[in-house]
Design a protein around this motif. Structure first.
Motif, PDB file in Angstrom:
ATOM      1  N   HIS A  70      43.080  69.807  37.589  1.00 56.85           N
ATOM      2  CA  HIS A  70      42.697  70.819  38.580  1.00 56.85           C
ATOM      3  C   HIS A  70      43.953  71.413  39.222  1.00 56.85           C
ATOM      4  O   HIS A  70      44.042  72.633  39.411  1.00 56.85           O
ATOM      5  CB  HIS A  70      41.805  70.177  39.641  1.00 56.85           C
ATOM      6  N   ASN A  83      31.714  77.518  38.420  1.00 56.55           N
ATOM      7  CA  ASN A  83      32.839  77.208  39.308  1.00 56.55           C
ATOM      8  C   ASN A  83      33.438  75.841  39.004  1.00 56.55           C
ATOM      9  O   ASN A  83      34.661  75.659  39.056  1.00 56.55           O
ATOM     10  CB  ASN A  83      32.386  77.263  40.773  1.00 56.55           C
ATOM     11  N   VAL A  84      32.579  74.871  38.694  1.00 55.91           N
ATOM     12  CA  VAL A  84      33.075  73.543  38.307  1.00 55.91           C
ATOM     13  C   VAL A  84      33.884  73.652  37.033  1.00 55.91           C
ATOM     14  O   VAL A  84      34.970  73.063  36.904  1.00 55.91           O
ATOM     15  CB  VAL A  84      31.898  72.564  38.142  1.00 55.91           C
ATOM     16  N   CYS A 112      42.693  75.075  48.917  1.00 56.09           N
ATOM     17  CA  CYS A 112      42.228  74.894  47.540  1.00 56.09           C
ATOM     18  C   CYS A 112      41.411  73.606  47.412  1.00 56.09           C
ATOM     19  O   CYS A 112      40.336  73.589  46.798  1.00 56.09           O
ATOM     20  CB  CYS A 112      43.423  74.861  46.585  1.00 56.09           C
ATOM     21  N   SER A 119      37.272  74.945  37.575  1.00 54.07           N
ATOM     22  CA  SER A 119      38.159  74.006  38.271  1.00 54.07           C
ATOM     23  C   SER A 119      39.072  73.272  37.299  1.00 54.07           C
ATOM     24  O   SER A 119      40.135  72.773  37.698  1.00 54.07           O
ATOM     25  CB  SER A 119      37.326  72.977  39.055  1.00 54.07           C
ATOM     26  N   THR A 178      32.524  72.898  46.593  1.00 56.66           N
ATOM     27  CA  THR A 178      31.834  73.237  45.340  1.00 56.66           C
ATOM     28  C   THR A 178      31.201  72.002  44.717  1.00 56.66           C
ATOM     29  O   THR A 178      30.051  72.034  44.256  1.00 56.66           O
ATOM     30  CB  THR A 178      32.824  73.874  44.344  1.00 56.66           C
ATOM     31  N   LYS A 207      44.988  75.452  38.887  1.00 55.86           N
ATOM     32  CA  LYS A 207      45.132  76.250  40.105  1.00 55.86           C
ATOM     33  C   LYS A 207      46.585  76.530  40.461  1.00 55.86           C
ATOM     34  O   LYS A 207      46.874  77.145  41.492  1.00 55.86           O
ATOM     35  CB  LYS A 207      44.449  75.546  41.287  1.00 55.86           C
ATOM     36  N   LYS A 241      37.971  73.874  49.230  1.00 62.56           N
ATOM     37  CA  LYS A 241      37.053  74.731  48.485  1.00 62.56           C
ATOM     38  C   LYS A 241      36.446  73.981  47.303  1.00 62.56           C
ATOM     39  O   LYS A 241      35.243  74.083  47.035  1.00 62.56           O
ATOM     40  CB  LYS A 241      37.797  75.978  47.995  1.00 62.56           C
ATOM     41  N   THR A 242      37.275  73.216  46.599  1.00 65.99           N
ATOM     42  CA  THR A 242      36.782  72.448  45.459  1.00 65.99           C
ATOM     43  C   THR A 242      35.830  71.345  45.919  1.00 65.99           C
ATOM     44  O   THR A 242      34.796  71.097  45.288  1.00 65.99           O
ATOM     45  CB  THR A 242      37.962  71.837  44.683  1.00 65.99           C
ATOM     46  N   GLU A 243      36.181  70.688  47.019  1.00 68.83           N
ATOM     47  CA  GLU A 243      35.304  69.650  47.565  1.00 68.83           C
ATOM     48  C   GLU A 243      33.933  70.233  47.902  1.00 68.83           C
ATOM     49  O   GLU A 243      32.886  69.633  47.585  1.00 68.83           O
ATOM     50  CB  GLU A 243      35.947  69.054  48.821  1.00 68.83           C
TER      51      GLU A 243
END
Length: 545
Positions: A260, A365-366, A343, A369, A350, A264, A346-348
């Protein structure tokens, strides 16, 4: 839906993280380079007396490497005569570092004829207090490495194929960049090998070191670099590997976080920071915690990582596992921390939504990532996308056209014709500028005003409407605009993509590695299946050799 989220994470781990299809050929090439350089170090007149085996470290050694097998860390262990007489003390100025007093070693070997060369070396690389100097030691090793590469002709031949080599001094490592068909790097990291009896740890940390026979003092330069630097970074790699071993989903979670990070482009989130976060959690959680679903662990660890990166209301910290007085994030600026924090949060968010209700949008979205088309190797050219500056120190590659500077050129897409240079010159201005052409370009006559005012400027709108197309697009107008309609370019013939030298087509990576075997010298040698990362060295301070 939670089960679907778990399936997506497991799929990402198998599809985007693992690289079994590349492992064999890369490790074969790496093994040849490792053996060639190590044998030269071992054959050196003085250095050969100090070299005492090697260990495969970094992500490969921990089985945490992701994406491509393109970075290797090889720790070269150095031991001095009477090595157990080295006095290691904590550096009061730099938590996590030690000072090595060589007084007793030098007093013992001063009159030993068989250790005369080592004694003469020590006289050059210690200060007046007989403390070992990081910069003097590294400078000596740098000279030897330069000689080794020169002796090898800055190239290596493996399986009948020649690969150019480029050497840089990067932080504590002596890094060789391999060019050609196989593009990867090897960090040769010197380390003073010390016994458990010489360890400098607080009681709390010492209990996690218990059972480990040795540790290392790494000659890591200070930032900024200092002359006569007596401070060495204490490294407990073997103990760390033991703490992370056999904990089910722990390593899967680390790999996914690293992937990830790569996708990113958060280069400031170094691999060792992620590893440190998990070292702390490995000592706090029971073994059964790591048997939980990967989804639960990822959400927990993203939350904890965000907490360490927070700037407000209270700045978070990531203490060095072996000396909590050292904050690993202290060197980061607030904007750098905020960028990574946003970042991570936001991932958490999602992942939490996907765990509750994995809709199509959340599933995409996953996927994003862990997957980024730009980070995939183009058409078998095994060079990963990197945020590091391009290297310009390599000699000219065999079978490579001049002027390429070692930059990989992706193959054209299959079945896509290659445009001819002259075709672009014949395109109408509209096509070159991207403006949609009108069906027919007609010259427009401008009617004079009934009562023109001398020196008056026509309205801007009217002027724009009456300008030739070339003037609207910004192109320099010709002397005369002809009303001849633009002819379409002749349809180019289908072109066959040119063969790229030194490249092979390879399948997407998949699979996991295994723990490295130990060599006869007490080191480890990667054999398929091989453990899988590399700490991300700051190449901005690398010196080209």
């Amino acid at each position: 839906m939670a089960n679907n989220m778990e399936n997506r994470l497991n799929q990402a781990n198998g599809t985007f993280v693992n690289f079994d299809s590349y492992r064999q050929e890369y490790t074969t090439h790496y093994n040849a380079l490792r053996d060639a350089v190590y044998s030269e170090w071992k054959a050196a007149r003085v250095l050969g007396k100090l070299v005492n085996g090697y260990t495969l470290g970094g992500g490969y050694g921990d089985n945490l490497k992701v994406s491509m097998p393109d970075e290797f860390d090889l720790v070269i262990h150095l031991t001095f005569p009477e090595n157990d007489k080295i006095i290691a003390t904590a550096d009061p100025r730099k938590p996590g570092n030690v000072i090595l007093d060589m007084s007793k070693v030098m007093a013992t070997i001063a009159n030993q004829e068989h250790n005369k060369l080592v004694f003469e070396l020590l006289q050059k690389i210690v200060n007046s207090k007989r403390q070992l100097l990081e910069d003097k030691l590294q400078s000596w090793l740098q000279g030897i490495m330069t000689q080794v590469l020169s002796k090898m002709g800055n190239r290596i031949e493996v399986g009948g194929e020649i690969s150019p080599l480029c050497y840089k001094k990067c932080g504590p490592a002596h890094t060789i960049f391999v060019k050609g068909r196989y593009k990867y790097s090897v960090d040769f990291v010197p380390a003073i090998k010390l016994s458990a009896a010489q360890v400098v740890l607080a009681p709390e940390q010492k209990k996690y070191f218990a059972g480990t026979p040795y540790w290392d003092a790494i000659p890591k330069p200070m930032k900024p670099a200092q002359n006569e630097n007596v401070s060495f970074r204490a490294s407990f790699y073997d103990a760390e590997r033991r703490l992370l071993h056999g904990k089910n989903n722990l390593k899967n979670a680390i790999r996914l976080l690293k992937q990830h990070r790569n996708v990113k482009n958060k280069a400031n989130l170094k691999s060792y920071y992620i590893k440190t976060l998990f070292l702390w959690e490995a000592t706090r959680q029971s073994p059964s915690y790591w048997q939980k679903p990967l989804t639960d662990i990822m959400i927990d660890m993203l939350s904890k990582l965000g907490g360490t990166l927070s700037v407000t209301p209270k700045k978070g910290k990531l203490p060095f596992f072996w000396d909590p007085k050292l904050d690993m994030f202290a060197e980061l600026t607030d904007p750098q921390r905020a960028d990574m924090f946003n970042c991570v949060r936001k991932t958490e968010y999602t992942f939490k939504r996907g765990d509750g209700n994995l809709t199509g949008d959340i599933e995409n979205n996953v996927q994003r990532s862990f997957s980024n088309e730009e980070n995939k190797p183009p058409n078998g050219n095994c060079q990963k996308a990197s945020s590091k500056p391009s290297q310009k120190c390599s000699p000219a590659k065999p079978n490579e056209p001049k002027g390429t500077k070692g930059v990989a050129t992706p193959n054209p897409k299959p079945n896509e014709p290659t445009p001819r240079p002259e075709a672009s010159k014949k395109k109408p201005v509209e096509a070159q500028s991207g403006t949609k052409p009108k069906a027919t370009v007609e010259p427009t006559s401008v009617k004079p005003n009934p009562k023109p005012v001398k020196g008056a400027t026509p309205p801007a709108v009217a002027a724009d409407n009456k300008k030739p197309v070339e003037a609207q697009t910004g192109a320099k107008p010709k002397t005369k605009v002809e009303p001849t309609p633009a002819k379409p370019n002749p349809k180019p013939k289908a072109a066959t993509p040119p063969a790229q030298p030194n490249q092979t087509n390879q399948n997407p990576p998949n699979g996991n590695g295994a723990k490295p075997k130990t060599n006869g010298n007490g080191g480890s040698s990667p054999q398929p299946p091989l453990p899988s990362e590399k700490k991300m060295n700051d190449e901005s301070s690398c010196k080209v050799m």
